[in-house]
Enzyme design. Structure first.
Site, short mmCIF file in Angstrom:
data_model
loop_
_atom_site.label_atom_id
_atom_site.label_comp_id
_atom_site.label_asym_id
_atom_site.label_seq_id
_atom_site.Cartn_x
_atom_site.Cartn_y
_atom_site.Cartn_z
N LYS A 11 52.02 37.68 20.90
CA LYS A 11 52.96 38.82 20.93
C LYS A 11 54.36 38.33 21.34
O LYS A 11 54.50 37.28 21.99
CB LYS A 11 52.52 39.92 21.89
CG LYS A 11 52.41 39.51 23.40
CD LYS A 11 53.69 39.60 24.20
CE LYS A 11 53.52 39.11 25.63
NZ LYS A 11 54.63 38.58 26.32
N ASP A 141 48.64 41.96 29.83
CA ASP A 141 48.91 41.88 28.38
C ASP A 141 47.64 42.02 27.54
O ASP A 141 47.73 42.16 26.32
CB ASP A 141 49.54 40.52 28.04
CG ASP A 141 51.05 40.48 28.32
OD1 ASP A 141 51.67 41.54 28.43
OD2 ASP A 141 51.59 39.35 28.40
C1 LIG Z 1 55.64 38.83 31.10
C2 LIG Z 1 54.63 39.61 30.28
O1 LIG Z 1 53.89 38.70 29.47
C3 LIG Z 1 55.38 40.55 29.36
O2 LIG Z 1 54.57 41.08 28.35
C4 LIG Z 1 53.68 40.39 31.15
O3 LIG Z 1 54.39 41.30 31.98
C5 LIG Z 1 52.78 39.51 31.99
O4 LIG Z 1 51.49 39.72 31.57
P1 LIG Z 1 50.24 38.87 32.11
O5 LIG Z 1 50.55 37.40 32.02
O6 LIG Z 1 49.03 39.40 31.40
O7 LIG Z 1 50.28 39.26 33.62
P2 LIG Z 1 49.15 39.35 34.74
O8 LIG Z 1 48.18 38.23 34.55
O9 LIG Z 1 48.64 40.74 34.82
O10 LIG Z 1 50.04 39.07 36.03
C6 LIG Z 1 50.55 37.80 36.33
C7 LIG Z 1 51.56 37.95 37.44
O11 LIG Z 1 52.78 38.52 36.94
C8 LIG Z 1 53.35 39.44 37.84
N1 LIG Z 1 53.42 40.78 37.21
C9 LIG Z 1 52.79 41.01 36.03
C10 LIG Z 1 52.87 42.25 35.42
C11 LIG Z 1 53.62 43.26 36.08
N2 LIG Z 1 53.72 44.48 35.54
N3 LIG Z 1 54.23 43.01 37.25
C12 LIG Z 1 54.15 41.78 37.84
O12 LIG Z 1 54.72 41.56 38.89
C13 LIG Z 1 52.47 39.40 39.09
O13 LIG Z 1 53.05 38.43 39.94
C14 LIG Z 1 51.13 38.90 38.55
O14 LIG Z 1 50.41 38.22 39.54
N1 LIG Z 2 42.76 30.71 26.80
C1 LIG Z 2 43.89 30.19 27.33
N2 LIG Z 2 44.92 29.84 26.55
C2 LIG Z 2 46.06 29.34 27.08
N3 LIG Z 2 46.25 29.13 28.40
C3 LIG Z 2 45.26 29.47 29.23
C4 LIG Z 2 44.06 30.03 28.74
N4 LIG Z 2 43.28 30.31 29.79
C5 LIG Z 2 43.95 29.94 30.89
N5 LIG Z 2 45.14 29.42 30.58
C6 LIG Z 2 46.15 28.96 31.57
O1 LIG Z 2 47.11 30.00 31.69
C7 LIG Z 2 48.43 29.49 31.77
C8 LIG Z 2 49.35 30.47 31.00
O2 LIG Z 2 49.12 30.30 29.65
P1 LIG Z 2 49.39 31.42 28.52
O3 LIG Z 2 49.52 30.69 27.21
O4 LIG Z 2 48.39 32.50 28.59
O5 LIG Z 2 50.80 31.96 29.02
P2 LIG Z 2 51.76 33.06 28.49
O6 LIG Z 2 51.84 33.02 27.00
O7 LIG Z 2 53.02 32.88 29.24
O8 LIG Z 2 51.07 34.41 28.92
P3 LIG Z 2 51.75 35.85 29.13
O9 LIG Z 2 52.77 36.03 28.04
O10 LIG Z 2 50.55 36.77 29.00
O11 LIG Z 2 52.33 35.80 30.52
C9 LIG Z 2 48.38 28.10 31.16
O12 LIG Z 2 49.16 27.22 31.90
C10 LIG Z 2 46.90 27.70 31.17
O13 LIG Z 2 46.63 26.72 32.13
#
Ligand SMILES: C[C@](O)(CO)[C@H](O)COP(=O)(O)OP(=O)(O)OC[C@H]1O[C@@H](n2ccc(N)nc2=O)[C@H](O)[C@@H]1O
Ligand SMILES: Nc1ncnc2c1ncn2[C@@H]1O[C@H](COP(=O)(O)OP(=O)(O)OP(=O)(O)O)[C@@H](O)[C@H]1O
Length: 315
Positions: A11, A141
């Site tokens: 996304k 997400d």
């Molecule tokens: C940055 C985005 O990817 C934008 O779509 C999302 O807001 C984050 O989504 P995500 O990685 O699925 O997030 P989560 O695994 O639920 O949260 C990771 C960390 O991001 C912060 N977090 C996330 C979502 C939110 N509404 N508020 C927060 O403060 C918190 O520190 C949390 O511990």
């Molecule tokens: N299935 C997976 N695919 C990718 N990374 C993973 C997975 N499971 C755990 N991880 C860990 O999660 C961390 C974040 O990776 P991811 O690719 O999900 O980040 P992101 O795209 O920034 O996610 P978001 O946009 O939801 O915040 C990585 O550093 C990795 O170590």
């Protein structure tokens, strides 16, 4: 018992506004999320013993119980313990194409695919709403990644309202392979720097987040006006990530000056940056120009487009 092969799209965030602090430690958000045609493939096979195994072709992705796909399978095994006992274990293979730790929901979409895949494998017949509720316990997400397309996301990102889908908008996406931004770091830094301007009243928080429904970018999406959508892109997390990561700022500035680019923004918590481009031909030209300006092979570049679906069975 059959196996399933699923497509798990990434996304981008067309809009990300941080409204304020929530009592659960998360931030109240108003977002617009969009699926793109850059996807991992998740193969789910039944296994003979009651175990969960994850395999992945990407060295940065863990295959133990810290993998979000593993955690999704473990959640299903706990919630549906009888099915886990009857059907046996689960073997998950992730073919990673989505850049890791990029702000593209790579882990979340893998978890979403595992929820959908196990529902099919064990004939559970769960609704999208039930799968989204399970997904929300794994990450903010994950619910969006299940149905995908174009949607408003409020709350901590898990409350979804679908928007008319945007198909075939051309996107160029860039990410430095070796650069990772931690999502908790981005939100915590934002809280430290901008927390003083937050709204803290809970009822008010939700009202403010819901104002996105009548916002200008939503009108542009409803009217399918790509030029206007590109002009209204917004991401509050840029305020903390761009100053801390000069390479991301440079990419962002470079995209903005390319002919054919209608708008550019960092996705999620970064560090990937995307540009909305007029046509498929222009997208290839923009990709070439960025490569000329930054020959460093650490920079990954993708030409992609918006799509109208989330998790689906591979053809
Ligand atoms: C940055 C985005 O990817 C934008 O779509 C999302 O807001 C984050 O989504 P995500 O990685 O699925 O997030 P989560 O695994 O639920 O949260 C990771 C960390 O991001 C912060 N977090 C996330 C979502 C939110 N509404 N508020 C927060 O403060 C918190 O520190 C949390 O511990
Ligand atoms: N299935 C997976 N695919 C990718 N990374 C993973 C997975 N499971 C755990 N991880 C860990 O999660 C961390 C974040 O990776 P991811 O690719 O999900 O980040 P992101 O795209 O920034 O996610 P978001 O946009 O939801 O915040 C990585 O550093 C990795 O170590």
């Amino acid at each position: 018992m059959r196996s399933y092969s699923l497509i798990a799209p990434a996304k981008i965030n067309l809009y990300l506004e941080i409204i304020g602090d929530r009592s659960d430690g998360y931030h109240e958000l108003a977002m617009i999320l969009q699926s793109i045609d850059l996807a991992d493939q998740i193969d789910i096979h039944p296994a003979s013993t009651e175990t969960i195994r994850v395999h992945c072709n990407h060295p940065q992705v863990p295959t133990d119980n810290s993998n979000l796909a593993y955690r999704a399978a473990a959640l299903m095994a706990t919630k549906f313990a009888d099915a886990f006992r009857n059907f046996g274990g689960i073997d998950i293979t992730i073919k990673k194409r989505i850049p890791v730790a990029a702000g593209l929901a790579g882990g979340s979409t893998n978890a979403a695919a595992v929820l959908v895949g196990i529902d099919l494998l064990w004939n559970l017949g769960l609704t999208f709403a039930e799968l989204e509720e399970l997904g929300a316990t794994l990450g903010s997400d994950v619910p969006f990644c299940i149905s995908g397309g174009t949607a408003i996301a409020t709350g901590r990102g898990e409350q979804l309202s679908p928007l008319p889908s945007l198909d075939h908008i051309h996107i160029v996406l860039a990410k430095y392979r070796s650069l990772e931004v931690s999502t908790p770091w981005a939100y915590n830094t934002y809280r430290q720097e901008f927390g003083g301007t937050y709204i803290r009243d809970t009822a008010n928080l939700a009202d403010r987040a819901n104002a996105v429904h009548s916002g200008e970018i939503v009108k542009a999406i409803v009217n399918k006006n790509t030029v206007e959508i590109a002009q209204k892109l917004h991401n509050d997390l840029e305020k903390v990530v761009l100053p801390a990561y000069p390479q991301v700022l440079h990419l962002r500035e470079l995209f903005a000056t390319q002919p054919g680019v209608l708008g550019t923004m960092m996705s999620g918590s970064g560090p990937s940056v995307f540009a909305i481009v007029e046509s498929a031909e222009q997208a290839e030209i923009v990709k070439l120009k960025i490569r000329e300006a930054i020959p460093d092979q650490d920079l990954e570049l993708f030409v992609t487009r918006t799509i109208t679906h989330g998790i689906k069975i591979a053809p």
